[in-house]
Design a protein around this motif. Structure first.
Motif, PDB file in Angstrom:
ATOM      1  N   UNK A  60       3.958  12.619   2.073  1.00 46.95           N
ATOM      2  CA  UNK A  60       3.447  11.665   1.087  1.00 46.95           C
ATOM      3  C   UNK A  60       4.432  10.500   0.951  1.00 46.95           C
ATOM      4  N   UNK A  61       3.960   9.289   1.230  1.00 44.81           N
ATOM      5  CA  UNK A  61       4.836   8.110   1.179  1.00 44.81           C
ATOM      6  C   UNK A  61       5.436   7.892  -0.204  1.00 44.81           C
ATOM      7  N   UNK A  62       4.799   8.436  -1.222  1.00 45.61           N
ATOM      8  CA  UNK A  62       5.335   8.275  -2.584  1.00 45.61           C
ATOM      9  C   UNK A  62       6.604   9.078  -2.785  1.00 45.61           C
ATOM     10  N   UNK A  63       6.878   9.999  -1.846  1.00 45.81           N
ATOM     11  CA  UNK A  63       8.109  10.782  -1.923  1.00 45.81           C
ATOM     12  C   UNK A  63       9.140  10.300  -0.915  1.00 45.81           C
ATOM     13  N   UNK A  64       8.856   9.206  -0.218  1.00 42.09           N
ATOM     14  CA  UNK A  64       9.777   8.660   0.777  1.00 42.09           C
ATOM     15  C   UNK A  64      10.774   7.724   0.107  1.00 42.09           C
ATOM     16  N   UNK A  65      11.786   7.319   0.873  1.00 39.00           N
ATOM     17  CA  UNK A  65      12.735   6.320   0.374  1.00 39.00           C
ATOM     18  C   UNK A  65      12.127   4.936   0.560  1.00 39.00           C
ATOM     19  N   UNK A  66      12.095   4.162  -0.503  1.00 37.53           N
ATOM     20  CA  UNK A  66      11.580   2.793  -0.392  1.00 37.53           C
ATOM     21  C   UNK A  66      12.083   1.973  -1.573  1.00 37.53           C
ATOM     22  N   UNK A  67      11.890   0.680  -1.465  1.00 33.03           N
ATOM     23  CA  UNK A  67      12.110  -0.174  -2.629  1.00 33.03           C
ATOM     24  C   UNK A  67      10.860  -1.005  -2.850  1.00 33.03           C
ATOM     25  N   UNK A  68      10.704  -1.483  -4.054  1.00 28.83           N
ATOM     26  CA  UNK A  68       9.489  -2.224  -4.399  1.00 28.83           C
ATOM     27  C   UNK A  68       9.837  -3.387  -5.318  1.00 28.83           C
ATOM     28  N   UNK A  69       9.094  -4.467  -5.153  1.00 29.33           N
ATOM     29  CA  UNK A  69       9.252  -5.635  -6.014  1.00 29.33           C
ATOM     30  C   UNK A  69       7.902  -5.977  -6.620  1.00 29.33           C
ATOM     31  N   UNK A  70       7.916  -6.351  -7.884  1.00 29.69           N
ATOM     32  CA  UNK A  70       6.709  -6.825  -8.558  1.00 29.69           C
ATOM     33  C   UNK A  70       6.997  -8.207  -9.124  1.00 29.69           C
ATOM     34  N   UNK A  71       6.122  -9.162  -8.790  1.00 28.91           N
ATOM     35  CA  UNK A  71       6.198 -10.495  -9.367  1.00 28.91           C
ATOM     36  C   UNK A  71       4.970 -10.670 -10.249  1.00 28.91           C
ATOM     37  N   UNK A  72       5.151 -11.136 -11.456  1.00 33.71           N
ATOM     38  CA  UNK A  72       4.019 -11.271 -12.357  1.00 33.71           C
ATOM     39  C   UNK A  72       4.068 -12.548 -13.159  1.00 33.71           C
ATOM     40  N   UNK A  73       2.895 -12.976 -13.610  1.00 39.34           N
ATOM     41  CA  UNK A  73       2.799 -14.146 -14.485  1.00 39.34           C
ATOM     42  C   UNK A  73       1.671 -13.904 -15.481  1.00 39.34           C
ATOM     43  N   UNK A  74       1.967 -14.148 -16.737  1.00 42.91           N
ATOM     44  CA  UNK A  74       0.959 -13.958 -17.778  1.00 42.91           C
ATOM     45  C   UNK A  74       0.840 -15.241 -18.586  1.00 42.91           C
ATOM     46  N   UNK A  75      -0.393 -15.567 -18.957  1.00 41.77           N
ATOM     47  CA  UNK A  75      -0.642 -16.745 -19.784  1.00 41.77           C
ATOM     48  C   UNK A  75      -1.456 -16.304 -20.992  1.00 41.77           C
ATOM     49  N   UNK A  76      -0.996 -16.654 -22.169  1.00 46.26           N
ATOM     50  CA  UNK A  76      -1.687 -16.227 -23.383  1.00 46.26           C
ATOM     51  C   UNK A  76      -1.978 -17.400 -24.299  1.00 46.26           C
TER      52      UNK A  76
END
Lengths: 75, 445
Positions: free
Chosen positions: B374-390
């Motif tokens: 299962x790739x969710x148990x592998x070694x990895x890194x992740x980036x999240x970029x987000x933008x919110x407008x209210x």
């Protein structure tokens, strides 16, 4: 890694001691900025719920600010 | 009474997300948030999630909360998910076409199943199998599921400084049912600048995998499957919230939880590979029957004029030897009239692999212990970029009464280590990573 966790626990203990220091904090009439909705620790609960669901489904770690639950994790 | 009322309102907001800790219900350690009101508050959102070439999901979610003005608060949340698309089955790409059965399948034969109904009609059904082209990542293209979750939380101020919360959650999917309950206490100190909290959680899960739960580490081609499975877990969390200055609030949580029971993914298999890189078969994965996780979480909120920020750090470790680091930053810029804001977000995540993670099994290996691809148990890194407008909307009395928001996030997961591929597997993309977008529209009133 256990040592790393222990270091963080020590930091936590330090933070607790700091929290007990009466020199920290504000008087009741100084809470204007803290009262802002965007200063609440859980100011966007639905954003957090949706993000948590996404990360829970794709990563091995979850929770921290609340209970993550075991979940199915079948996708 | 006024303090109790405002405090209760904070509790309602904090407990909107079930499982939120009592620590979080003490946001601002007693600070007043907005104007006290005994009206119902409604927070709603519609999210669309799309993984590149994989799963798509639609998730409407609504939360209602009420402050009764007497120290009691109530919050409930309803969530519905609809998921469809393709999901990796755990096998590796190959130079040869690969045929798999969907979870409901009972053989790898592509021949249609023919049977006669009680009324004498001859019925022919296509076999629930799918074939993956050479070089492609094996994914079940027929994945679909719906989830309905309902949670509720009650808060009660026993005294001016002591608050209790109790909550529960129910979640139902076609192949999964979960029930959990939590309770917590929080106590204010130091003129309500310090809050200490403790919360416990108990969860019971029942799994009814489609086609049955496979025997762990059994041969995929033998379809050795049994009935339903269960798992349960307990958790505890200790939290400290501290007002540092007029513009800075910090929170620190330590948590531990332990799950035991059936922790496998019943739909994940592992390719068995020979020295030439050829796939000789598949086995179902096998994970330990217990998992204990520990985490430390530190969150900071600060504001300067029309800008506010939120920086959180998390370290987590478990006895599967997964350890992870997470850092997340939100910055919110308000316009001069404070009725519109823009909020960029950046999240960085890194995890090590579970000690039993393996992208494939060697055909010469003997006894199979714990193993999962299962790739969710592998070694990895992740980036999240987000933008919110209210945008805050005003009512007829020019008072801010509701808020509309739009949020867009881009998530990218990159594998960190790769085992050298043998023979014919060389040159194939065995570790493709993951890209996803999230679009969310929110309305709060």
């Amino acid at each position: 890694m256990r040592n790393k966790l222990r270091a963080i626990l020590l930091l936590a203990a330090g933070a607790a001691l700091m929290g007990g220091c009466s020199s920290l904090g504000v008087k009741p009439w100084q809470r204007d900025v803290l009262a802002r909705q965007d200063m609440q620790l859980n100011s966007e609960p639905l954003d957090q719920a949706i993000d948590d669901h996404m990360y829970f489904s794709k990563e091995a770690s979850s929770g921290g600010r609340g209970f993550a639950g075991g979940g199915c994790g079948c996708n | 009474m006024q303090l109790n009322a405002t405090r209760g309102r904070l509790i309602a907001a904090s407990c909107a997300l079930l499982g939120a800790t009592a620590a979080r219900s003490q946001d601002a350690a007693g600070a007043a948030a907005d104007s006290p009101s005994t009206d119902w508050s409604v927070d709603s959102a519609l999210a669309y999630y799309n993984e590149s070439g994989r799963i798509k999901a639609i998730e409407p979610i609504v939360n209602i909360s009420k402050d009764y003005g007497d120290g009691n608060t109530f919050s409930a949340q309803l969530t519905f998910d609809s998921l469809s698309g393709s999901t990796p089955n755990g096998a590796l790409p190959s130079r040869q076409p690969q045929t798999f059965a969907s979870p409901s399948g009972k053989s790898l034969s592509a021949a249609p199943t023919t049977y006669t109904t009680s009324s004498g009609t001859l019925v022919s059904e296509s076999a629930p199998v799918y074939t993956i082209n050479p070089g492609q990542l094996p994914m079940d293209p027929h994945y679909h599921d719906q989830r309905l979750a309902l949670s509720g939380s009650w808060g009660h101020a026993f005294t001016r400084l002591l608050t209790g919360t109790a909550g529960g959650k129910f979640s139902y999917e076609r192949d999964f049912f979960s029930l959990s309950a939590n309770a917590g206490l929080s106590r204010d100190f130091n003129d309500k600048n310090t809050t200490l909290s403790f919360q416990v959680n108990n969860e019971f899960d029942s799994l009814s995998p489609i086609g049955g739960a496979p025997v762990a580490a059994s041969d995929y081609a033998l379809f050795e499957k049994g009935g339903g499975k269960t798992k349960d877990g307990v958790g505890a969390m200790l939290g400290l919230t501290q007002v540092m200055t007029r513009r800075w609030l910090t929170e620190f949580n330590l948590s531990v939880d332990r799950f035991k029971g059936y922790l496998n993914d019943p739909y994940k298999i592992i390719s068995v590979i020979d020295a030439g890189g050829n796939t000789t078969g598949y086995l179902y994965e096998k994970r330990p029957g217990t998992r204990t996780r520990e985490s430390a979480y530190w969150d900071n909120r600060a504001a300067w004029g029309r800008v506010s920020g939120d920086l959180s750090l998390r370290y987590m470790v478990d006895d599967w030897h997964v350890h992870s680091d997470t850092a997340q930053l939100h910055l919110r810029w308000w316009n001069f009239d404070r009725d519109r804001y823009l909020e960029p977000t950046l999240r960085w995540y890194r995890q090590s692999a579970a000690d039993f993670y393996t992208p494939w099994l060697d055909s010469t290996a003997g006894y199979i212990g714990y193993a999962s691809s299962d790739q969710r148990l592998a070694a990895f890194h992740a980036l999240t970029y987000g933008l919110k407008y209210g945008v805050k909307l005003e009512d007829s009395e020019d008072q801010s009464s509701s808020e509309l928001s739009v949020r867009l996030e881009y998530y990218r997961q990159t594998p960190d280590s790769a085992r050298a591929a043998p023979g014919s597997l060389q040159g194939l993309d065995l570790y493709p990573g993951l890209k996803a977008i999230l679009l969310q529209v929110g309305w709060r009133f």
